[in-house]
Design a protein around this motif. Structure first.
Motif, PDB file in Angstrom:
ATOM      1  N   GLU A 176       0.837  -1.208   0.000  1.00 49.70           N
ATOM      2  CA  GLU A 176       0.000   0.000   0.000  1.00 49.70           C
ATOM      3  C   GLU A 176       0.872   1.259   0.000  1.00 49.70           C
ATOM      4  O   GLU A 176       0.582   2.213  -0.727  1.00 49.70           O
ATOM      5  N   VAL A 177       1.945   1.252   0.781  1.00 44.38           N
ATOM      6  CA  VAL A 177       2.855   2.404   0.822  1.00 44.38           C
ATOM      7  C   VAL A 177       3.475   2.621  -0.555  1.00 44.38           C
ATOM      8  O   VAL A 177       3.514   3.749  -1.060  1.00 44.38           O
ATOM      9  N   GLU A 178       3.948   1.547  -1.169  1.00 40.54           N
ATOM     10  CA  GLU A 178       4.550   1.650  -2.505  1.00 40.54           C
ATOM     11  C   GLU A 178       3.557   2.238  -3.499  1.00 40.54           C
ATOM     12  O   GLU A 178       3.918   3.085  -4.320  1.00 40.54           O
ATOM     13  N   TRP A 179       2.313   1.811  -3.431  1.00 41.73           N
ATOM     14  CA  TRP A 179       1.277   2.308  -4.342  1.00 41.73           C
ATOM     15  C   TRP A 179       1.067   3.811  -4.155  1.00 41.73           C
ATOM     16  O   TRP A 179       1.011   4.570  -5.118  1.00 41.73           O
ATOM     17  N   ILE A 180       0.938   4.241  -2.901  1.00 48.27           N
ATOM     18  CA  ILE A 180       0.679   5.660  -2.629  1.00 48.27           C
ATOM     19  C   ILE A 180       1.847   6.524  -3.104  1.00 48.27           C
ATOM     20  O   ILE A 180       1.641   7.565  -3.727  1.00 48.27           O
ATOM     21  N   ILE A 181       3.077   6.101  -2.832  1.00 52.61           N
ATOM     22  CA  ILE A 181       4.232   6.888  -3.267  1.00 52.61           C
ATOM     23  C   ILE A 181       4.249   7.018  -4.787  1.00 52.61           C
ATOM     24  O   ILE A 181       4.518   8.087  -5.327  1.00 52.61           O
ATOM     25  N   ALA A 182       3.928   5.947  -5.484  1.00 50.75           N
ATOM     26  CA  ALA A 182       3.954   5.969  -6.954  1.00 50.75           C
ATOM     27  C   ALA A 182       2.732   6.659  -7.561  1.00 50.75           C
ATOM     28  O   ALA A 182       2.794   7.157  -8.684  1.00 50.75           O
ATOM     29  N   VAL A 201       5.165  14.402   2.193  1.00 51.39           N
ATOM     30  CA  VAL A 201       3.900  13.832   2.648  1.00 51.39           C
ATOM     31  C   VAL A 201       3.079  13.545   1.396  1.00 51.39           C
ATOM     32  O   VAL A 201       2.857  14.439   0.577  1.00 51.39           O
ATOM     33  N   ALA A 202       2.665  12.295   1.238  1.00 47.52           N
ATOM     34  CA  ALA A 202       1.853  11.893   0.090  1.00 47.52           C
ATOM     35  C   ALA A 202       0.534  11.346   0.610  1.00 47.52           C
ATOM     36  O   ALA A 202       0.495  10.653   1.630  1.00 47.52           O
ATOM     37  N   ILE A 203      -0.536  11.672  -0.094  1.00 52.42           N
ATOM     38  CA  ILE A 203      -1.848  11.164   0.290  1.00 52.42           C
ATOM     39  C   ILE A 203      -2.536  10.658  -0.968  1.00 52.42           C
ATOM     40  O   ILE A 203      -2.388  11.226  -2.046  1.00 52.42           O
ATOM     41  N   GLY A 204      -3.240   9.560  -0.812  1.00 52.10           N
ATOM     42  CA  GLY A 204      -3.941   8.993  -1.952  1.00 52.10           C
ATOM     43  C   GLY A 204      -4.709   7.749  -1.555  1.00 52.10           C
ATOM     44  O   GLY A 204      -4.699   7.341  -0.399  1.00 52.10           O
ATOM     45  N   ARG A 205      -5.346   7.157  -2.548  1.00 56.48           N
ATOM     46  CA  ARG A 205      -6.156   5.947  -2.329  1.00 56.48           C
ATOM     47  C   ARG A 205      -5.474   4.740  -2.946  1.00 56.48           C
ATOM     48  O   ARG A 205      -4.957   4.809  -4.051  1.00 56.48           O
ATOM     49  N   LYS A 265      -2.100   8.254   4.218  1.00 58.23           N
ATOM     50  CA  LYS A 265      -1.112   9.324   4.242  1.00 58.23           C
ATOM     51  C   LYS A 265       0.237   8.651   4.497  1.00 58.23           C
ATOM     52  O   LYS A 265       0.358   7.829   5.401  1.00 58.23           O
ATOM     53  N   VAL A 266       1.234   8.970   3.678  1.00 58.76           N
ATOM     54  CA  VAL A 266       2.566   8.389   3.800  1.00 58.76           C
ATOM     55  C   VAL A 266       3.567   9.522   3.976  1.00 58.76           C
ATOM     56  O   VAL A 266       3.544  10.493   3.223  1.00 58.76           O
ATOM     57  N   ILE A 267       4.433   9.380   4.962  1.00 62.49           N
ATOM     58  CA  ILE A 267       5.494  10.359   5.187  1.00 62.49           C
ATOM     59  C   ILE A 267       6.818   9.650   4.958  1.00 62.49           C
ATOM     60  O   ILE A 267       7.091   8.626   5.589  1.00 62.49           O
ATOM     61  N   TYR A 268       7.616  10.209   4.037  1.00 63.85           N
ATOM     62  CA  TYR A 268       8.878   9.557   3.690  1.00 63.85           C
ATOM     63  C   TYR A 268       9.931  10.599   3.326  1.00 63.85           C
ATOM     64  O   TYR A 268       9.619  11.764   3.077  1.00 63.85           O
ATOM     65  N   VAL A 269      11.195  10.146   3.321  1.00 63.04           N
ATOM     66  CA  VAL A 269      12.317  11.003   2.939  1.00 63.04           C
ATOM     67  C   VAL A 269      13.005  10.348   1.752  1.00 63.04           C
ATOM     68  O   VAL A 269      13.529   9.240   1.881  1.00 63.04           O
ATOM     69  N   PRO A 270      12.985  11.001   0.583  1.00 60.55           N
ATOM     70  CA  PRO A 270      13.657  10.415  -0.580  1.00 60.55           C
ATOM     71  C   PRO A 270      15.172  10.431  -0.410  1.00 60.55           C
ATOM     72  O   PRO A 270      15.723  11.336   0.228  1.00 60.55           O
TER      73      PRO A 270
END
Length: 94
Positions: free
Chosen positions: A25-31, A45-49, A57-62
Motif C-alpha cells: 500500500e505504501v509503494e502504491w501511494i508513493i507511486a 507527505v503523500a496522500i492517496g487511495r 497518508k505516507v510520510i517519507y524522505v527520498p
C-alpha cells in the motif's frame, strides 16, 4: 524505487504495521499519490487511495539520488485531513 522502513524497536517489524498498513500500500501511494507536499526537513507527505480505495497518508524522505526512500510512517488520515483532501481534489489542485 527501493524503500526502507522505520522499524518498531519492540516488534522488529516496520512501524507501518502498527497502523494496519502494508508495504504494498505504501509503494502504491508513493507511486500514485493524489496530492503530495514537502513536510518537515527533507520529508515528503503523500496522500492517496490504494486500489482497494483505502485513503492513506505516507510520510517519507527520498534518498539524495531519488533511487529510494526511507518511509517514516503511514496511516489513515484523521477526519480533518480527509475533509481537506476532499476539498483539494474538488478544486483540482495537486
Amino acid at each position: 524505487m527501493e524503500l526502507r522502513y522505520c522499524i518498531n524497536e519492540f516488534t522488529g517489524l516496520p512501524h507501518i504495521y502498527d497502523h494496519g498498513v502494508s508495504e504494498e500500500e505504501v509503494e502504491w501511494i508513493i507511486a500514485n499519490a493524489e496530492f503530495e507536499w514537502h513536510g518537515n526537513g527533507d520529508s515528503i507527505v503523500a496522500i492517496g487511495r490504494t486500489p482497494g480505495r483505502k485513503l492513506l497518508k505516507v510520510i517519507y524522505v527520498p534518498d539524495e539520488d531519488n533511487e529510494g526512500a526511507f518511509v517514516i510512517t503511514s496511516y489513515r488520515p484523521t477526519r480533518k485531513e480527509v475533509l481537506a483532501h476532499n476539498r483539494r481534489m474538488r478544486s483540482g489542485r495537486k
